[in-house]
Design a protein around this motif. Structure first.
Motif, PDB file in Angstrom:
ATOM      1  N   LEU B  31      -2.029   9.919  -8.261  1.00 51.97           N
ATOM      2  CA  LEU B  31      -2.260   8.574  -7.773  1.00 51.97           C
ATOM      3  C   LEU B  31      -1.256   7.904  -8.569  1.00 51.97           C
ATOM      4  N   ILE B  32      -1.118   7.671  -9.719  1.00 54.58           N
ATOM      5  CA  ILE B  32      -0.176   6.675 -10.476  1.00 54.58           C
ATOM      6  C   ILE B  32       1.211   7.070 -10.295  1.00 54.58           C
ATOM      7  N   PRO B  33       1.649   8.218 -10.581  1.00 59.09           N
ATOM      8  CA  PRO B  33       3.010   8.521 -10.068  1.00 59.09           C
ATOM      9  C   PRO B  33       3.288   7.943  -8.643  1.00 59.09           C
ATOM     10  N   LEU B  36       3.612   4.279  -8.536  1.00 65.15           N
ATOM     11  CA  LEU B  36       4.991   3.686  -9.017  1.00 65.15           C
ATOM     12  C   LEU B  36       6.262   4.339  -8.242  1.00 65.15           C
ATOM     13  N   TYR B  37       6.094   5.482  -7.398  1.00 67.21           N
ATOM     14  CA  TYR B  37       7.263   5.955  -6.825  1.00 67.21           C
ATOM     15  C   TYR B  37       7.340   5.164  -5.326  1.00 67.21           C
ATOM     16  N   ASP B  40       8.645   1.825  -5.981  1.00 71.88           N
ATOM     17  CA  ASP B  40      10.278   1.850  -6.329  1.00 71.88           C
ATOM     18  C   ASP B  40      10.997   1.597  -4.901  1.00 71.88           C
ATOM     19  N   TYR B  71      -2.662  -1.248 -14.099  1.00 68.42           N
ATOM     20  CA  TYR B  71      -1.391  -1.100 -14.676  1.00 68.42           C
ATOM     21  C   TYR B  71      -0.424  -2.098 -14.282  1.00 68.42           C
ATOM     22  N   MET B  73       2.636  -2.386 -14.767  1.00 73.89           N
ATOM     23  CA  MET B  73       3.858  -2.286 -13.939  1.00 73.89           C
ATOM     24  C   MET B  73       3.838  -2.368 -12.316  1.00 73.89           C
ATOM     25  N   LEU B  74       2.478  -2.266 -11.901  1.00 74.14           N
ATOM     26  CA  LEU B  74       2.417  -2.228 -10.557  1.00 74.14           C
ATOM     27  C   LEU B  74       2.161  -3.535 -10.004  1.00 74.14           C
ATOM     28  N   LYS B 169      15.851   4.490 -11.060  1.00 70.01           N
ATOM     29  CA  LYS B 169      14.772   5.049 -10.222  1.00 70.01           C
ATOM     30  C   LYS B 169      14.704   6.487  -9.969  1.00 70.01           C
TER      31      LYS B 169
END
Lengths: 439, 169, 800
Positions: B31-33, B36-37, B40, B71, B73-74, B169
């Motif tokens: 989920l978290i990756p 983030l991707y 991006d 999180y 960064m999201l 990225k």
């Protein structure tokens, strides 16, 4: 790219391949890489754990728990798979040591993970990097892929009959995930909220299986320790504090950087000799010795050895090895506000004392900083911090309370003078940041 | 259901996600990756991203929102093409982090979490990014820039404007 | 687990090893405060209120996560602990709005209570508070964010308890917030909403006033209400609901329903209907005066005397001229047992006919017959919480019997009970099932046969032969199996299933029906061919002797309307039922029939009546009801409305107007045991102070003929299976009753009965005709229609 520094007092163990291109697997192999894991296979789990115990290595994440003992807690047999988890969620302000390990020697982390796996009978390891370290994640991912390509990872590693896989994982911005059980939650795709302990990870960890979780630096030390022998490593450090450690010296010093020094090395020497002394010839005011959660030391308190026990005796902590140096120009009021603002931002919100305490202290110190404080506010901040200590669900509450208590106790007069002298100050924290903290 | 028929992602990213959910002992670990991707590529976590990721993993959209809002960064709003993240935590602060932030604000004409009208830059004040010994530091689209001075910042901005910036990225 | 002994506050306590300290202390009478801890839900250790000092531990420990251990020495109240709790409260109160004077929870708030106890009243918080506007998540759930103390009870209640997962936790730190599953940005009105079963359990669990109920918010203060614990009128589970009652100018008004009395058969649980759907009593269409149809066809309000006189005279005349068998009587599913019993007794002994029936929602006759002669084979609702293995055939308890569903989920979650489900639909409970067998449409009978060993009909039972075979194998291997049966199974099929079940050692059965007293209606003999207690009409019994009733079965519900259509039904007496709507009766069929309807509203049936008598509802009367399982409970009077009467009183008065022998119909006067409790008012169930006083003065205590308890002795004496423990009933406790029909064992000899079962097919937000007059249920239906139904179905995948 971060510049490398060097000093003659350094004893390079975990950093010995830094700057030598060891991120490339062939170079790593040339520099004794993947020898330790083969020794580990040859000698078996008991030998690995005995060697680690003999090394006196203590967890480099900050808690300082003896690594060999941690590994020995994992049950020999388990219905659920066992896991090795590398904590590369380096987020403690003042700390950037894992940064350079991932950058210069990612294979040491991989090899260390394999060794931990062999020690506990695990077949899968995870290397979790904080989300901000994307470029380092790519370096680690490439290193893992190269190790697979060489057949070092995967099925039947080094002909041992043992399989071992490594999965790399990214975080997405959360200091709290550095806490071991919160990291497991995050790795399972959840909010990074810690778990109730017991059960401890060694018994019930990732995916419910027994799990060893170590800081990246701890893990990166493992291959070196196996190669040089536990006793030899232990001898490098001080009593009950085996080996060396990466210290990141930052702030007001002439030569900031990450230095590998023996455990027990003098804090004064680290600042004045290794890091070149206070920047621009100014006077030292205070030192935050092990990341922002450690209680501050005044200029008079730095004659202390950098190991877990001596720092504890000095009323502070060795922490993550991030030494932040403050010169005479620094306002402790501003500094304390910046520290608590961080913890307020990073509190997961799970338990009341941390969620409400960090928020309240931040708001009060903001008001004090902006010139609206009274002496009673200093008492209140101290009362709140004292009542957070030891009462929270996880160590983050302590991490916020301890430095706050250090500031208001050791620099109380400065707070009071500040309050007297500032009926209106220049805000560094805007109203938007203050009340708009909500997403 | 690791594959999604009408994916909103590029074929490359969709294929990556197809694979990602299979490598963990539990697919939710992806989920978290994935968030983030996806950010991006898409620029932020849109509702469509939430929906597709929930579908790919097999969890509720509410679960995805619970996690993504945790999180820092999201983000759920678009950022600039180059997202400038200036650290002002203690090590950076001691070496001029706030001056760098102020300089960025002045130079870009935007505040914290602002986006320039042309959409090229966005600015964020962030917590410690792990570059303490090379402070003050900032990240632009994951790329670290150390030992900053206002002058170096100007050069960097120009570099990004000219399309010379590194995107890790 | 073995017991361990330990010391708490100097007191030696013994508890099973592994018990949580907080629970062990509670059992021993030592209360440890907690906000986040909720029995049966996952542990949080988040609120830090339950901290205690345990010897040899460096820090204060949370009692909610610490299992007791041998030799443990614990202190739960010391200055250190009090200070820790006080500080936690101060931290909470810092940002907490102090709007207690207007907060719904004011007076029954755990935060208030704790603040009072630990003296955290001195506030030194000098910073601005974070204010947020209140949010309306649904017509019944409101969220006041600043009041929320983030104990996560609601989140767990919704997810773990209800298996709905409509609430989550978003953001972090001081911005952390409970968030519903429909975010503002996905909502047509740009406001966050909750897409869920609207059970209100989150409100119930909330220790403060963060979650408030749409029916109750800002209406009154808790101390201004009387609280009456009674039985919900809606489904067949018969949950205890506590009604908050307030006096009004024309009676007393129910302003709140909740589950504050957790001693009931439903434990912690109450669904949306029990919680909100009491508002029909105040509906503007409620009839509060008797109405009589005039020659011009209009209904005209008349006095009670006029109306009753008319009905009595007319019934008497029609009975005497056209015969009792020309009159039909239909009872309801929400009458008390006493009313149902009285109605059939009136029909059989005063009207002199067996023409009596009701809207049947499950085949209890077949159920009783199949279990005739068996002992301890019927299950209580309580068994669904403790049974080690459950077979659910048919039915959808989540919708039809939410407390049953709650118990099954809880049992699976906490006790790892094995749930086997066979259903032709993918019902939600399958997510808790160890095995779910997807049956073919109408495959229930075939399944019953297949389970019993008839392999030839396997393909009619389920398309997946392998799944079917392994399902049967697994079920047959169980012992003490609880077999829950939906109303899909009737007559021979039901008997076949029960016959199979009887081969399993210790198996128990229950048949799920739809309304508060559907079971009671059948038990009390609102049937043309069965006297109370399933004693067949025409067979010798004490009851038959005492009644001297006609020995031939009467007309069933459909036959009555057929007879009316042929002009053969002179009168129809409908008590609390709306058959015209349910069975689609042609209005013209009743044009030559004298129709009397007792109801609250001008229903489709009432609209055809010649006389309408305004009735009290189940919340406005006292008596007893029997749930689907055969659990008998007391109903207490909560609300009151000027102008209406109970069905019991109206039946008695009509009988009186007919010139019946009242002493024979209702044995009132000095009762044998009937004077043990008072039936009226908020004190019902307590000792009858009037009777106590009378006895003390050497005067004779008397019961009025309108007191329902007046007939309870007779029910107990004559109805097999209703051997009631009076004190248990009057204490507000449930007791399980088993049908006792020992003489009806010869199943083969029975002639096939007509299948007249018509399940109510209610949704979560409907409740027969009555439900149409609940504004809150209408609002919830409307609310439901506004959102796509996709969100809930998604959860299917969330469980893994």
């Amino acid at each position: 790219m971060p510049s490398l520094v060097s000093h003659p007092d350094e004893v390079k163990v975990v950093s010995r391949r830094f700057g030598m291109g060891a991120a490339e697997i062939d170079k790593y192999i040339e520099l004794d890489g993947y020898k330790a894991v083969q020794q580990a296979i040859a000698n078996g789990p008991a030998w690995i754990i005995d060697t680690m115990k003999a090394s006196g290595l203590r967890g480099r994440g900050g808690a300082g728990f003896p690594t060999g003992m941690k590994w020995s807690f994992v049950p020999k047999t388990s219905e659920k798979p066992k896991y090795v988890l590398v904590n590369g969620d380096e987020s403690e302000p003042g700390t950037c040591k894992d940064h350079v390990i991932f950058l210069h020697d990612p294979h040491a982390v991989i090899e260390g993970t394999m060794i931990a796996g062999l020690a506990i009978g695990s077949k899968m390891g995870f290397i979790y990097l904080r989300g901000e370290y994307r470029y380092l994640l790519k370096i680690v991912e490439k290193a893992v892929a190269d190790a697979y390509a060489k057949g070092f990872l995967g099925k039947n590693i080094f002909g041992s009959g043992v399989d071992f896989d490594i999965i790399t994982q990214t975080g997405a911005g959360a200091y709290e995930v550095g806490e071991e059980s919160a990291l497991m939650e995050s790795l399972e795709g959840k909010r990074g909220v810690p778990r109730i302990k017991p059960p401890f990870p060694a018994v019930v960890g990732l995916y419910g299986g027994p799990t060893v979780i170590n800081n990246a630096e701890t893990i990166a030390n493992a291959p070196h320790i196996l190669l040089m022998g536990g006793e030899a490593y232990a001898k490098l450090g001080s009593e009950r504090n085996g080996g060396t450690r990466l210290f990141g010296i930052s702030g007001h010093v002439e030569r900031p950087g990450v230095y590998e020094l023996p455990m027990g090395y003098s804090l004064r020497k680290a600042i004045y000799e290794v890091a070149g002394g206070i920047k621009d010839g100014k006077k030292l005011k205070a030192v935050v010795p092990g990341g922002s959660s450690c209680p501050v030391l005044t200029a008079d308190e730095i004659d202390v050895g950098l190991d877990f026990d001596q720092m504890g005796k000095a009323g502070t902590m060795l922490g993550s090895g991030g030494i932040v140096v403050l010169d005479e120009s620094v306002s402790i009021v501003e500094f304390a506000l910046r520290v608590i603002s961080f913890y307020q931002h990073e509190s997961c919100g799970w338990c009341i004392p941390c969620r409400e305490g960090t928020d309240w202290i931040k708001k009060t110190l903001t008001r004090v900083y902006n010139g609206g404080g009274s002496k009673k506010d200093v008492d209140n901040v101290q009362y709140l911090a004292e009542n957070m200590m030891g009462r929270t669900f996880c160590p983050l509450g302590d991490a916020a309370a301890m430095p706050t208590l250090g500031f208001v106790k050791k620099f109380r007069k400065e707070f009071e003078d500040y309050i007297e002298g500032h009926k209106a100050g220049t805000p560094i924290i805007t109203v938007e940041q203050l009340v708009g903290a909500g997403h | 259901m690791s594959t999604v028929a009408n994916t909103i992602f590029s074929p490359e990213l969709a294929a990556r996600f197809d694979h990602l959910v299979t490598i963990y002992p539990l697919r939710r670990s992806a989920l978290i990756p994935m968030l983030l991707y996806a950010q991006d590529e898409v620029g932020y976590i849109s509702e469509a991203v939430v929906s597709e990721i929930a579908q790919r993993i097999g969890i509720l959209e509410l679960d995805v929102r619970n996690v993504l809002s945790y999180y820092s960064m999201l983000r759920t709003k678009p950022a600039g093409k180059y997202n400038v993240q200036v650290c002002t935590n203690i090590s950076c602060m001691l070496r001029g982090g706030y001056e760098i932030l102020d300089h960025c604000k002045h130079k870009l004409g935007i505040g914290h979490k602002g986006v320039t009208p042309d959409g090229v830059f966005s600015l964020e004040e962030v917590e410690c990014i792990g570059a303490c010994c090379w402070a003050p530091a900032m990240q632009v689209n994951y790329d670290f820039h150390d030992d900053l001075t206002p002058g170096k910042v100007d050069v960097l901005f120009q570099m990004y404007r000219d399309g010379q910036g590194k995107d890790v990225k | 687990m073995a017991d361990v002994t330990f010391i708490v506050d100097g007191k030696q306590i013994t508890a099973p090893a592994g018990t949580l300290l907080i629970e062990a202390c509670k059992t021993a009478g030592i209360e440890i405060p907690a906000f986040c801890y909720y029995p049966g839900l996952s542990l949080q250790a988040a609120c830090r209120m339950c901290v205690v000092r345990i010897e040899k531990m460096p820090k204060l420990q949370t009692a909610c996560t610490t299992p007791v251990a041998e030799g443990m020495v614990v202190a739960t109240e010391t200055p250190e602990i009090a200070q820790a709790r006080k500080a936690t409260l101060q931290l909470l109160l810092g940002n907490h709005p102090l709007d207690c004077p207007v907060c719904d929870a004011g007076g029954e708030c755990e935060l208030q209570d704790m603040t009072f106890k630990y003296g955290a009243a001195d506030s030194f918080y000098a910073e601005p508070k974070n204010h947020r506007e209140e949010q309306k998540w649904s017509p019944v759930v409101y969220f006041d964010r600043p009041r929320c103390i983030l104990c996560y009870r609601c989140v767990r209640m919704c997810g773990e308890g209800m298996d709905v997962f409509a609430l989550g936790i978003q953001n972090r730190g001081s911005s952390a917030v409970i968030a519903p599953n429909v975010p503002a940005q996905l909502s047509p009105d740009d406001l966050a909403h909750v897409d869920c079963e609207q059970c209100g359990m989150c409100i119930d669990a909330c220790p403060v006033g963060a979650l408030t109920s749409g029916t109750y918010r800002y209406k009154t203060r808790p101390w201004e209400m009387n609280h009456v614990a009674t039985v919900c009128t809606h489904c067949g589970d018969g949950c205890k609901t506590t009604l908050g009652v307030r006096s009004t100018s024309d009676g007393s008004e129910i302003v709140r329903g909740d589950n504050r009395d957790k001693s009931g058969i439903n434990g912690d649980f109450l669904c949306n209907k029990g919680r909100y759907a009491f508002d029909f009593a105040n509906h503007e269409d409620r009839i509060t005066q008797p109405l009589v149809r005039q020659l011009n066809g209009e209904l005209k309000p008349v006095s009670w005397e006029v109306a009753l006189d008319l009905v009595g005279k007319k019934f008497r005349e029609l009975r005497d001229t056209r015969g009792g068998n020309s009159i039909g009587v239909l009872g309801g599913n929400r009458l008390t047992n006493e009313e149902a019993y009285l109605l059939q007794k009136f029909t059989r002994t005063v009207l002199g006919t067996n023409n009596i029936d009701h809207h049947r929602t499950a085949d209890y006759v077949a159920f009783a017959q199949a279990l005739a002669g068996q002992k301890d084979r019927t299950a209580s609702l309580r068994d669904t919480l403790t049974a080690k293995a459950i077979l659910l055939v048919g039915g959808d308890p989540t919708v039809q019997a939410p407390a049953t569903a709650w118990n099954l989920r809880t049992n699976v979650r906490l006790n790892r009970a094995k749930l086997y489900i066979a259903n032709s639909a993918e019902i939600k409970l399958r997510r808790q099932a160890k095995a779910f067998l997807h049956l073919a449409p109408f495959g229930y009978g075939a399944l019953a046969g297949y389970l019993g060993g008839d392999d030839t009909i396997a393909t009619s039972a389920a398309p997946d032969a392998t799944a079917l075979a392994s399902f049967r194998e697994a079920v047959k291997a169980e012992e003490d199996l609880l077999i829950l049966i939906g109303s899909e199974l009737r007559g021979a099929e039901l008997k076949k299933l029960i016959a199979f079940g009887l081969t399993i050692p210790g198996a128990k059965f229950a048949l799920i029906s739809d309304y508060a007293n559907s079971r009671g209606a059948a038990d009390m003999g609102l049937l043309p061919d069965m006297l109370p207690g399933y004693q067949a009409v025409g067979r010798a019994s004490d009851l038959a002797t005492e009644y001297a009733a006609p020995s031939a079965p009467g007309l069933d519900l459909l036959q009555m309307f057929d007879a009316a259509g042929k002009g053969e039904l002179s009168a129809l007496y409908v008590v609390n039922s709306n058959p015209v709507a349910k069975y689609g009766v042609d209005a013209a069929a009743l044009k030559d029939t004298f129709v009397v309807v007792q109801d609250m509203f001008l229903t489709e049936t009432a609209a055809l009546a010649d006389v309408i008598l305004p009735a009290a509802n189940l919340y406005e009367k006292a008596g007893s009801v029997t749930n689907s399982y055969g659990d008998l409970q007391q109903v207490k009077k909560a609300g009151d409305r000027a102008g209406v009467r109970t069905d019991f009183e109206m039946i008695v008065r009509i009988a009186d107007k007919m010139g019946a022998n009242m002493r024979a119909l209702v044995p009132f006067g000095k009762g044998l045991r009937a004077d043990m409790g008072q039936t009226r008012g908020a004190q019902s169930g307590e000792a009858d102070r009037h009777a106590v006083w009378l006895t003390a003065q050497n005067l004779e205590p008397r019961l009025s003929p309108f007191e329902q308890l007046a007939i309870l002795d007779e029910v107990q004496r004559l109805v097999p299976g209703y051997n009631i423990l009076r004190l248990q009933l009057l204490s507000g406790n449930d007791q399980h009753l088993e049908p006792a029909v020992a003489e009806l064992v010869q199943i083969g000899v029975q002639t096939a009965r007509r299948d007249l079962v018509q399940p109510a097919a209610d949704s979560l937000f409907t409740s027969g005709t009555l439900g149409r007059y609940s504004t809150m249920l209408s609002d919830l239906q409307h609310n439901e229609s506004l959102r796509p139904s996709s969100l809930l179905t998604q959860i299917q995948t969330a469980a893994d």
